[in-house]
Design an enzyme around this catalytic site. Structure first.
Site, PDB file in Angstrom:
ATOM      1  N   HIS A  63      -3.700  -5.215   0.573  1.00  0.00           N
ATOM      2  CA  HIS A  63      -3.154  -5.804   1.684  1.00  0.00           C
ATOM      3  C   HIS A  63      -2.739  -7.295   1.820  1.00  0.00           C
ATOM      4  CE1 HIS A  63      -2.520  -2.051   3.736  1.00  0.00           C
ATOM      5  NE2 HIS A  63      -3.776  -1.316   3.558  1.00  0.00           N
ATOM      6  N   CYS A  69       1.062  -1.235   0.216  1.00  0.00           N
ATOM      7  CA  CYS A  69       0.103   0.387  -0.382  1.00  0.00           C
ATOM      8  C   CYS A  69       0.952   1.368   0.052  1.00  0.00           C
ATOM      9  CB  CYS A  69      -0.825   0.350   1.134  1.00  0.00           C
ATOM     10  SG  CYS A  69      -2.566   0.715   0.622  1.00  0.00           S
ATOM     11  N   GLU A  99      -1.380  -8.991   3.240  1.00  0.00           N
ATOM     12  CA  GLU A  99      -1.143  -9.752   4.956  1.00  0.00           C
ATOM     13  C   GLU A  99      -1.880 -10.190   5.579  1.00  0.00           C
ATOM     14  OE1 GLU A  99      -1.061  -6.901   4.344  1.00  0.00           O
ATOM     15  OE2 GLU A  99      -1.484  -5.311   5.129  1.00  0.00           O
TER      16      GLU A  99
HETATM   17  N1  GLN Z   1      -2.490   6.742   3.251  1.00  0.00           N
HETATM   18  C1  GLN Z   1      -1.650   5.762   1.595  1.00  0.00           C
HETATM   19  C2  GLN Z   1      -3.604   5.585   0.910  1.00  0.00           C
HETATM   20  O1  GLN Z   1      -4.798   6.563   2.075  1.00  0.00           O
HETATM   21  C3  GLN Z   1      -1.267   4.840   2.106  1.00  0.00           C
HETATM   22  C4  GLN Z   1      -2.618   3.520   2.842  1.00  0.00           C
HETATM   23  C5  GLN Z   1      -2.077   2.247   2.929  1.00  0.00           C
HETATM   24  O2  GLN Z   1      -0.948   2.644   3.091  1.00  0.00           O
HETATM   25  N2  GLN Z   1      -2.923   1.820   4.517  1.00  0.00           N
HETATM   26  O3  GLN Z   1      -3.982   5.956  -0.316  1.00  0.00           O
END
Ligand code: GLN
Length: 537
Positions: free
Chosen positions: A507, A381, A509
């Site tokens: 994600h 992300c 994970e």
């Molecule tokens: N802050 C970034 C976004 O909102 C990444 C979010 C995250 O890593 N979950 O896109």
């Protein structure tokens, strides 16, 4: 339909969620359909708006619910399918009760904690029981007995137990039995007092799961049984684990917790088969290889902030018979001391998700270090976004490239706000959330890792790769290896001319399981093993 209510006593952080999940493992493997639920007594509607320092990781479910990290344990220890119904907070309860009051549904009555709030809590429990079609529902109450905010929940489960009858409800109290070094003995008084508090409310626990760092002596067991009014077999020892939390189901089986639960709930079920589970634990305990993986984040000091990532590394490590030593690196420290000082010797570098600008330049430096030293890199992300920023700045030459999340005035917003986010003003539950299909493109490392054309992955973000920069970055060797089904959003990137450098907007994970690790984590560790072989030979 049977109900097991899990409460916590004496102190927090006893691993109540893991205990509930491990009981789930044992019951599920006795052949019953179970479900697990967490009731959190705080006023936030969900933990999505909370700082990981306050609350640890926010665990995201398939349906996009932002939940307590205990739901991660539930999903990892069992095969249950969880939805937003499985995590309820006081905030949600009051939201519903107040809405109903405004709609005039209480017919002029005074709206009170008992019965209106407690009824809504019971509704939430029953809704999970009914919608999941389970035979046994394990409901964990967050917080510690004695907390003011927990009282309505305890009252609600007391009422429920009365309503469903004694063969259908069981109270398990997870408590702490401290060893006092100076006295050289285990102390039962805190547990006695915690149980006294429960009994004051009308709850008599059937089982005490005693967390301790010293084995319970027969004398201590007898004392706990006598003073807490719990049968001697109901006093269950749960010692601190030696190696891994996945030992807990094995430990509780040895203590016959599941057999006792079946006895109390009048269930005639076969023994739980834990053969594969034991083999998995064995692999964690006796790895053939070793790896040092740097996790570069901003909440490194908090044990639980990157929980699912650490677990996913353990799962993939066990699969490859390799012990993963996680080197927790504070991104801000990289800014002060340089990447070399903190990252040298790492066999792989992982940059997790995150929000806010603190530590961003450190994460960008980490991506650069991995790119230049050909160290395997997995960006999750925000970790993908920082890798793209680094590539744009240092390879493409867009020196002011940034994400508009951190630098709204940059002339090169290579990461920008998702279109649908532009009109939103509220912060709670409004990100791009939950599971969606990712198309994997052939001839890429990602495709090779998955070995298939598509994957469903969970999301939690507002910003994305700005596709206006796609062809420019591609010219310099950035490869798009996954997109949304319609091809519009970039879900996976990787670098040409690098052994393994992958970033994903989702994600992975959250979908890794003990005996089914996530393909991206497996491929990342495989590449890290290769790298280690090369650098150690
Ligand atoms: N802050 C970034 C976004 O909102 C990444 C979010 C995250 O890593 N979950 O896109």
């Amino acid at each position: 339909m049977k109900y097991i209510f899990v409460t916590g006593g004496v102190i927090s952080s006893l691993g109540k969620g893991i205990t509930a999940a491990a009981l789930g493992t044992l019951l599920e493997r006795r052949g019953v359909k179970i479900s697990l639920q967490k009731l959190d007594p705080y006023l936030n509607v969900d933990p999505g708006t909370m700082n990981p320092y306050q609350h640890g990781e926010v665990y995201v479910l398939e349906d996009g619910a932002e939940t307590d990290l205990d739901l991660g344990h539930y999903e990892r220890f069992t095969n249950v399918k969880l939805s937003k119904l499985n995590n309820t907070t006081t905030g949600q309860i009051y939201e519903t009760v107040i809405q109903q009051e405004r709609q005039g549904k209480y017919l002029g009555k005074t709206v009170q904690v008992i019965p209106h709030v407690t009824n809504e809590i019971k509704n939430r429990i029953m809704r999970v029981a009914e919608s999941s079609g389970c035979d046994i529902l394990i409901t964990e109450i967050g917080g510690t007995t004695g907390d003011i905010e927990g009282l309505p929940f305890l009252e609600a489960i007391r009422q429920m137990a009365l309503e469903v009858g004694s063969d259908h409800a069981l109270f398990v109290h997870v408590t702490y039995v401290p060893y006092i070094k100076a006295a050289g003995e285990l102390k039962t008084k805190p547990t006695q007092q915690s149980v006294a508090k429960l009994r004051e409310i009308g709850i008599q626990p059937h089982v005490l799961v005693c967390r301790s760092d010293h084995p319970l002596t027969e004398e201590v067991r007898a004392k706990l049984s006598l003073y807490c009014n719990v049968s001697i077999e109901g006093v269950i020892e749960e010692l601190d684990v030696q190696h891994t939390i996945y030992e807990v189901p094995l430990m509780l089986q040895k203590e016959k917790l599941d057999a006792l639960v079946c006895k109390y709930l009048k269930l005639d079920l076969p023994e739980a088969d834990l053969t594969d589970w034991k083999a998995f634990v064995e692999k964690i305990m006796h790895p053939s290889h070793k790896l040092s993986i740097a996790v570069v984040g901003k909440y490194i000091g908090h044990q639980d902030a990157y929980k699912s990532i650490y677990e996913a590394l353990t799962h993939a490590g066990a699969f490859l018979s390799c012990g993963v030593e996680v080197k927790k690196v504070d991104a801000e420290e990289i800014e002060e001391k340089g990447a070399e000082t903190l990252l040298q010797g790492s066999d792989g570098i992982l940059v997790p998700g995150g929000f806010g600008s603190r530590g961003i330049e450190g994460k960008i430096e980490a991506a650069k270090y991995a790119r230049l030293h050909l160290i395997p890199y997995l960006g999750l992300c925000l970790g993908m976004q920082t890798a793209i920023i680094e590539f744009s700045r240092n390879v493409v030459g867009l020196t002011d490239a940034h994400s508009s999340e951190f630098e709204s005035m940059t002339s090169n917003p290579v990461i920008c706000l998702l279109e649908e986010q532009k009109k939103l003003s509220s912060l709670g539950g409004s990100m791009r959330l939950g599971s969606s299909l990712c198309k994997l493109l052939p001839n890429t490392k990602a495709y090779e890792a998955y070995g298939r054309d598509t994957s469903r992955e969970r999301h939690r973000h507002r910003y994305e790769f700005n596709v206006a920069y796609k062809s420019l970055l591609e010219k310099f060797g950035l490869k798009i290896s996954g997109t949304t089904e319609n091809g519009e959003l970039v879900e996976l990137i990787e670098l040409e001319n690098h052994p393994w450098f992958v970033g994903c907007q989702f994600h992975p994970e959250f979908q890794s399981r003990p005996n089914s690790p996530h393909p991206l984590f497996v491929a990342f560790l495989k590449a890290s093993l290769e790298y280690r072989k090369k650098t150690h030979s």
